[in-house]
Design a protein around this motif. Sequence first.
Motif, PDB file in Angstrom:
ATOM      1  N   GLY A  74      -2.417   2.458   3.592  1.00 13.36           N
ATOM      2  CA  GLY A  74      -2.848   1.244   2.903  1.00 13.36           C
ATOM      3  C   GLY A  74      -1.974   1.043   1.663  1.00 13.36           C
ATOM      4  N   LEU A  75      -1.525   2.155   1.111  1.00 13.84           N
ATOM      5  CA  LEU A  75      -0.591   2.114  -0.028  1.00 13.84           C
ATOM      6  C   LEU A  75       0.668   1.312   0.308  1.00 13.84           C
ATOM      7  N   VAL A  76       1.199   1.503   1.490  1.00 16.43           N
ATOM      8  CA  VAL A  76       2.408   0.776   1.892  1.00 16.43           C
ATOM      9  C   VAL A  76       2.083  -0.700   2.104  1.00 16.43           C
ATOM     10  N   ALA A  77       0.942  -0.961   2.741  1.00 16.17           N
ATOM     11  CA  ALA A  77       0.512  -2.359   2.911  1.00 16.17           C
ATOM     12  C   ALA A  77       0.411  -3.024   1.543  1.00 16.17           C
ATOM     13  N   HIS A  78      -0.080  -2.271   0.569  1.00 21.84           N
ATOM     14  CA  HIS A  78      -0.239  -2.801  -0.783  1.00 21.84           C
ATOM     15  C   HIS A  78       1.119  -3.133  -1.416  1.00 21.84           C
ATOM     16  N   GLU A  79       2.021  -2.180  -1.410  1.00 24.32           N
ATOM     17  CA  GLU A  79       3.324  -2.427  -2.060  1.00 24.32           C
ATOM     18  C   GLU A  79       4.096  -3.525  -1.330  1.00 24.32           C
ATOM     19  N   LEU A  80       3.986  -3.554  -0.014  1.00 26.51           N
ATOM     20  CA  LEU A  80       4.614  -4.618   0.765  1.00 26.51           C
ATOM     21  C   LEU A  80       4.030  -5.985   0.386  1.00 26.51           C
ATOM     22  N   ALA A  81       2.711  -6.037   0.230  1.00 27.36           N
ATOM     23  CA  ALA A  81       2.045  -7.302  -0.102  1.00 27.36           C
ATOM     24  C   ALA A  81       2.567  -7.876  -1.415  1.00 27.36           C
ATOM     25  N   HIS A  82       2.993  -6.998  -2.313  1.00 32.43           N
ATOM     26  CA  HIS A  82       3.566  -7.476  -3.575  1.00 32.43           C
ATOM     27  C   HIS A  82       4.841  -8.302  -3.341  1.00 32.43           C
ATOM     28  N   SER A  83       5.425  -8.221  -2.153  1.00 31.18           N
ATOM     29  CA  SER A  83       6.605  -9.055  -1.880  1.00 31.18           C
ATOM     30  C   SER A  83       6.236 -10.531  -1.935  1.00 31.18           C
ATOM     31  N   SER A 112      13.227   5.765 -12.264  1.00 30.83           N
ATOM     32  CA  SER A 112      12.709   4.925 -13.344  1.00 30.83           C
ATOM     33  C   SER A 112      11.397   4.301 -12.897  1.00 30.83           C
ATOM     34  N   GLN A 113      10.579   3.940 -13.878  1.00 30.03           N
ATOM     35  CA  GLN A 113       9.341   3.203 -13.631  1.00 30.03           C
ATOM     36  C   GLN A 113       9.273   2.159 -14.733  1.00 30.03           C
ATOM     37  N   GLY A 114       9.523   0.902 -14.380  1.00 31.46           N
ATOM     38  CA  GLY A 114       9.628  -0.135 -15.398  1.00 31.46           C
ATOM     39  C   GLY A 114       8.301  -0.759 -15.779  1.00 31.46           C
ATOM     40  N   GLN A 115       7.461  -1.018 -14.785  1.00 34.93           N
ATOM     41  CA  GLN A 115       6.199  -1.683 -15.083  1.00 34.93           C
ATOM     42  C   GLN A 115       5.321  -0.739 -15.906  1.00 34.93           C
ATOM     43  N   ALA A 116       4.647  -1.190 -16.936  1.00 27.65           N
ATOM     44  CA  ALA A 116       4.663  -2.562 -17.340  1.00 27.65           C
ATOM     45  C   ALA A 116       5.804  -2.877 -18.332  1.00 27.65           C
ATOM     46  N   ILE A 152      -9.375  -5.510 -12.136  1.00 26.35           N
ATOM     47  CA  ILE A 152      -8.160  -6.195 -11.714  1.00 26.35           C
ATOM     48  C   ILE A 152      -8.022  -6.144 -10.194  1.00 26.35           C
ATOM     49  N   TYR A 153      -8.071  -4.930  -9.636  1.00 24.46           N
ATOM     50  CA  TYR A 153      -7.828  -4.740  -8.205  1.00 24.46           C
ATOM     51  C   TYR A 153      -9.073  -5.091  -7.386  1.00 24.46           C
ATOM     52  N   ASP A 154     -10.172  -4.454  -7.725  1.00 24.47           N
ATOM     53  CA  ASP A 154     -11.359  -4.576  -6.871  1.00 24.47           C
ATOM     54  C   ASP A 154     -12.033  -5.932  -7.056  1.00 24.47           C
ATOM     55  N   PRO A 191       4.518   9.044 -11.172  1.00 16.18           N
ATOM     56  CA  PRO A 191       3.183   8.886 -11.775  1.00 16.18           C
ATOM     57  C   PRO A 191       2.242   7.940 -11.042  1.00 16.18           C
ATOM     58  N   TYR A 192       2.757   7.146 -10.101  1.00 20.09           N
ATOM     59  CA  TYR A 192       1.896   6.206  -9.373  1.00 20.09           C
ATOM     60  C   TYR A 192       1.837   6.569  -7.899  1.00 20.09           C
ATOM     61  N   GLY A 193       0.923   5.899  -7.205  1.00 25.90           N
ATOM     62  CA  GLY A 193       0.920   5.992  -5.754  1.00 25.90           C
ATOM     63  C   GLY A 193       2.147   5.278  -5.214  1.00 25.90           C
ATOM     64  N   GLY A 194       2.322   4.052  -5.672  1.00 27.71           N
ATOM     65  CA  GLY A 194       3.483   3.293  -5.238  1.00 27.71           C
ATOM     66  C   GLY A 194       3.852   2.257  -6.269  1.00 27.71           C
ATOM     67  N   MET A 195       5.087   1.796  -6.176  1.00 29.10           N
ATOM     68  CA  MET A 195       5.580   0.736  -7.063  1.00 29.10           C
ATOM     69  C   MET A 195       6.443  -0.201  -6.228  1.00 29.10           C
ATOM     70  N   GLU A 196       6.127  -1.500  -6.372  1.00 24.00           N
ATOM     71  CA  GLU A 196       6.664  -2.521  -5.477  1.00 24.00           C
ATOM     72  C   GLU A 196       8.074  -2.972  -5.827  1.00 24.00           C
ATOM     73  N   ASN A 197       8.952  -2.079  -6.215  1.00 23.47           N
ATOM     74  CA  ASN A 197      10.308  -2.492  -6.559  1.00 23.47           C
ATOM     75  C   ASN A 197      10.932  -3.228  -5.366  1.00 23.47           C
ATOM     76  N   ASN A 235      -1.336 -10.451  -9.856  1.00 22.22           N
ATOM     77  CA  ASN A 235      -0.494  -9.545  -9.063  1.00 22.22           C
ATOM     78  C   ASN A 235      -1.352  -8.568  -8.258  1.00 22.22           C
ATOM     79  N   GLU A 236      -2.189  -7.808  -8.960  1.00 21.61           N
ATOM     80  CA  GLU A 236      -2.824  -6.655  -8.311  1.00 21.61           C
ATOM     81  C   GLU A 236      -4.056  -7.032  -7.477  1.00 21.61           C
ATOM     82  N   GLY A 237      -4.828  -7.990  -7.955  1.00 21.43           N
ATOM     83  CA  GLY A 237      -6.013  -8.394  -7.200  1.00 21.43           C
ATOM     84  C   GLY A 237      -5.631  -9.150  -5.934  1.00 21.43           C
TER      85      GLY A 237
HETATM   86  N1  BES Z   1       2.265  -2.306  -9.495  1.00 21.07           N
HETATM   87  C1  BES Z   1       1.349  -1.242  -9.318  1.00 21.07           C
HETATM   88  C2  BES Z   1       1.580  -0.098 -10.262  1.00 21.07           C
HETATM   89  C3  BES Z   1       1.468  -0.470 -11.728  1.00 21.07           C
HETATM   90  C4  BES Z   1       0.535  -1.397 -12.184  1.00 21.07           C
HETATM   91  C5  BES Z   1       2.307   0.135 -12.635  1.00 21.07           C
HETATM   92  C6  BES Z   1       0.481  -1.725 -13.535  1.00 21.07           C
HETATM   93  C7  BES Z   1       2.248  -0.184 -13.976  1.00 21.07           C
HETATM   94  C8  BES Z   1       1.333  -1.117 -14.434  1.00 21.07           C
HETATM   95  C9  BES Z   1       1.355  -0.744  -7.877  1.00 21.07           C
HETATM   96  O1  BES Z   1       1.549  -1.758  -6.939  1.00 21.07           O
HETATM   97  C10 BES Z   1      -0.013  -0.181  -7.579  1.00 21.07           C
HETATM   98  O2  BES Z   1      -0.959  -0.917  -7.683  1.00 21.07           O
HETATM   99  N2  BES Z   1      -0.085   1.074  -7.194  1.00 21.07           N
HETATM  100  C11 BES Z   1      -1.335   1.687  -6.797  1.00 21.07           C
HETATM  101  C12 BES Z   1      -1.461   1.524  -5.305  1.00 21.07           C
HETATM  102  C13 BES Z   1      -2.854   1.523  -4.755  1.00 21.07           C
HETATM  103  C14 BES Z   1      -3.750   0.504  -5.388  1.00 21.07           C
HETATM  104  C15 BES Z   1      -2.818   1.312  -3.246  1.00 21.07           C
HETATM  105  C16 BES Z   1      -1.263   3.150  -7.188  1.00 21.07           C
HETATM  106  O3  BES Z   1      -0.192   3.597  -7.595  1.00 21.07           O
HETATM  107  O4  BES Z   1      -2.252   3.837  -7.119  1.00 21.07           O
END
Ligand code: BES
Length: 642
Positions: A327-336, A170-174, A417-419, A302-308, A353-355
């Motif tokens: 860096g992807l793992v550092a990112h999802e971990l940081a969401h903790s 499953s992928q819940g977000q958003a 959002i991110y950058d 569909p994503y690189g990672g999801m911080e479930n 969240n993302e920035g």
């Molecule tokens: N939470 C996001 C994925 C997401 C954001 C899903 C908004 C639905 C709506 C996840 O943490 C993310 O940012 N993934 C990136 C990682 C990358 C920036 C290192 C990805 O999947 O590319």
Amino acid sequence: MRLPRPAAFLAFALAACSTSEEPPEELVVAPILTSAEAQDEFTWAKPTEARVVHVSLDLGLDFEAQQVGGTATLDIAAADGAREIVLDSNGLEVSSVTDGEGDPLEFDMGDNPDGDEKGEPFTIHFAAEDGVVTAPEQVVITYKSAPGAEALQWLSPEQTAGKEHPFLFSQGQAILNRSWIPTQDSPGIRQSWDARIAAPAALGVVMSGIRRGDPASGPDGTKIYTFEMEHSVPPYLISIAAGDIAFAQLGARTGVWAEPSVLQAAKDELGDTEAMIDAAEELYGPYRWGRYDMIVLPPSFPYGGMENPVMTFLTPTFIAGDRSNTGLVAHELAHSWSGNLVTYASWRDGWLNEGVTSYIESRITEQVFGKVRAEQEYALSYAALAEMVDEMGQGNPVTAMRTPPGTSPFDTASEAIYDKGTVFLRTVENIVGRERFDPWLRSWFDNHAFQPATSEMFLDDMRENLIKDDEELENELMLDEWVYGTGLPSNALKPDPEAFAAVDAAVAAYADSRDLTEIETEWPEWSAAEQRRFLERLPEELSPSELGALDNTLGLSDTRNAEVQFLWLDAALRNRYEPVVPQAEEFLTRVGRNKFVSPLFAVLMAQDEWGQDIAKALYAKTRGGYHSMTRGNVDNIVGWTE
Ligand code: BES
Ligand code: ZN
């Protein structure tokens, strides 16, 4: 830890309390915010009237019908005089609703004839007792997800590495979880949850909660797994995966799940995970979720990672053999911390969240991999932001960190959002100094732990606890311009010009000479970020012989790094390089990660008939293998009509 309802209601009447002390147990229900900034346009819920505080799922996984079904028991808290509770649904097939005692309750499922992403309001009417409408403590919903439920992707055995068993994730977000869980699907309405899942005995099941005990045997050759998330979380974080999966321990509190044939490579790639947690804890306080496990999913994720929580979901395409994409793992971990502990109340605050997470990712990267790699990644972020602002215009609303009202949570520009979030926080950090900024950010997480937050709250907290009436500092920071304004503010911290000096010189020389002699010797020494920078900056136009030379000399077709392969395919396809077509077809058939798939289809469609014919014929074959999110994007790109 279930709560008596009246106490629970008291807690959300408190609105946002900001105390770093643990509240007494009967007040643990996270408050909902009611300020204008906190309003979520993408929910039907009216949480100030009645809200969900706990979700208890009892579901079976039907791989044949591609449906999950069973019951959801919701603990609710209602204000005095409330007559109903409104939930979110997207195609749920509800057969009955009762209260906790089994007495039927009336309900209506609203219409959604256009298939709007917001879905349908699902209203449950409270019953009258002695003429007085009384909210039940629980409602019990018997239901199934629709066969095409958008949060769920059911994979055939062919779409897995093992080719023998089906897979589900499953992928819940958003706002997709409303397609399989009947609840109030809004990030400001935090809920604890538990689940009992019956799955075919050959499959393992993981969720974004702690597994309780070993699976029990259920009816019809099923196994029953039990999970629990005792913290209140935004409901988009409830997630599940089931397939032929095995586990490898990484460290004391970390591990990885993957299909057996992928497990060893996954384990090797993730060897820095404990060090990443240590780095994050040192900066931002204890990791509060217990275990940190990950699952490496099949490539259609569909994503690189999801911080479930407690179970980050990862694409297998991050595995490069040299840990260069972790860096992807550092990112999802940081969401903790940023996202799961303190969560945006509204999708318009995506940057919260993302920035903030991208900023923390860069701090973890610096700690674990060193300053050079962190500076390079910052330079990539800055360049992405600057280019986007250049293209869109300094005044364009899509460049704002707090996104305009009505923006779909799937339609935000990641650069904004991110950058921009990273560049903002690096700028503040640079102006006030780490010795002040780091403890402040840590206190932000402590003070708002397990609560929703808004941009306004972030800036208020910063003013109160970091700036403290220092007018000069306030002016220097330009906070409102960063968060509410558009474009790139004038005080943005510039990246270190040395970060990519060597690569940028090499690519400029190549643009003139088209000669690879020197690059051939440097290439293997370059970091993955440097290789990516080189490929990103290649001249737009390249001849077939130049592309052939790039491929042969740099070994691009043979790379194990999907990020590098993607940039190579992009350069080759935009120049209609015929020899690369089979490789592009193989990649797009196997991989469903939107970040790769959508741009490659877009490049093909931007060509004349050559590319468009390839794209359309290929998409007809690959579309069924993509997740609904990727499919939605590519449908638009290729102009797909069923
Ligand atoms: N939470 C996001 C994925 C997401 C954001 C899903 C908004 C639905 C709506 C996840 O943490 C993310 O940012 N993934 C990136 C990682 C990358 C920036 C290192 C990805 O999947 O590319
Ligand atoms: Zn993220």
